[in-house]
Design an enzyme around this catalytic site. Structure first.
Site, PDB file in Angstrom:
ATOM      1  N   ASP A 134       7.514  42.945 -57.628  1.00 41.64           N
ATOM      2  CA  ASP A 134       7.929  41.889 -56.714  1.00 41.64           C
ATOM      3  C   ASP A 134       8.748  40.860 -57.492  1.00 41.64           C
ATOM      4  OD1 ASP A 134       8.061  39.615 -55.105  1.00 41.64           O
ATOM      5  OD2 ASP A 134       5.943  39.663 -54.552  1.00 41.64           O
ATOM      6  N   ILE A 135      10.004  40.710 -57.153  1.00 40.10           N
ATOM      7  CA  ILE A 135      10.877  39.784 -57.886  1.00 40.10           C
ATOM      8  C   ILE A 135      10.380  38.346 -57.800  1.00 40.10           C
ATOM      9  CG2 ILE A 135      12.536  39.341 -56.018  1.00 40.10           C
ATOM     10  CD1 ILE A 135      14.732  39.630 -58.298  1.00 40.10           C
ATOM     11  N   ASP A 175      15.520  38.159 -49.656  1.00 40.56           N
ATOM     12  CA  ASP A 175      15.944  36.818 -49.258  1.00 40.56           C
ATOM     13  C   ASP A 175      14.784  36.034 -48.638  1.00 40.56           C
ATOM     14  OD1 ASP A 175      17.678  34.674 -48.796  1.00 40.56           O
ATOM     15  OD2 ASP A 175      18.585  35.579 -47.023  1.00 40.56           O
ATOM     16  N   GLY A 231      13.660  40.785 -46.144  1.00 40.32           N
ATOM     17  CA  GLY A 231      13.659  41.410 -47.455  1.00 40.32           C
ATOM     18  C   GLY A 231      13.498  40.429 -48.602  1.00 40.32           C
TER      19      GLY A 231
END
Length: 169
Positions: A10-11, A34, A32
């Protein structure tokens, strides 16, 4: 020399100087990556995006460009928002996708960021095929002169991770 690393996950959980957001042109959040960045970053990210819309990007951030805001509650100093192209079988938009990575690195350099975490831009709702997106992303990063020391591709699933791993070698 920039080091490229790969992480599956997970960024929004990454610790980096800058996290790149695969934004839509409105800069006001979406789905998503964003939406996740806006949710985890909190209201400060959206507030700065609204200010950018009011001052410089009234019609939205153009595809292939990048701009930075605070990272809010994320474990980073900045979020670099870039708008990827929607994939098209009838029009080659590869240069726009490569520009997302180059412009994000340019902005990161201006900020003094040394570590930058990227998602696989345009591979979600914009439907860019992951193998081709990985090739374009890695080539763009490798060919861009930058003071960024580490580019970390944060990939959501096995398929994306494997595609990027093939490109990184």
């Amino acid at each position: 020399m920039t080091t490229i690393t790969l992480v599956q996950g997970d960024i929004t959980r990454q610790r980096a100087d800058a996290i790149v957001n695969a934004a839509n042109s409105s800069l006001l959040g979406g789905g998503g990556v964003d939406g996740a960045i806006h949710r985890r970053g909190g209201p400060a990210v959206l507030d700065e995006c609204r200010a950018l819309r009011a001052s410089r990007y009234g019609k939205g951030l153009p595809t292939g460009q990048a701009v930075a805001t605070t990272a809010g509650e994320l474990d980073a100093r900045w979020v670099i928002h870039t708008v990827g192209p929607v994939y098209s079988e009838s029009e080659d938009r590869s240069e726009l996708l490569a520009s997302c990575y180059r412009e994000s690195l340019r902005v990161a350099g201006e900020l003094g960021a040394r570590t930058v975490a990227f998602p696989a831009v345009s591979t979600g709702v914009y439907r860019w095929p992951i193998q081709d997106a990985a090739r374009i992303a890695v080539e763009a990063v490798r060919s861009t002169r930058t003071a960024v020391e580490e580019v970390r591709f944060v990939l959501f699933d096995d398929r994306a991770y494997d595609a990027f791993a093939r490109q990184v070698g």
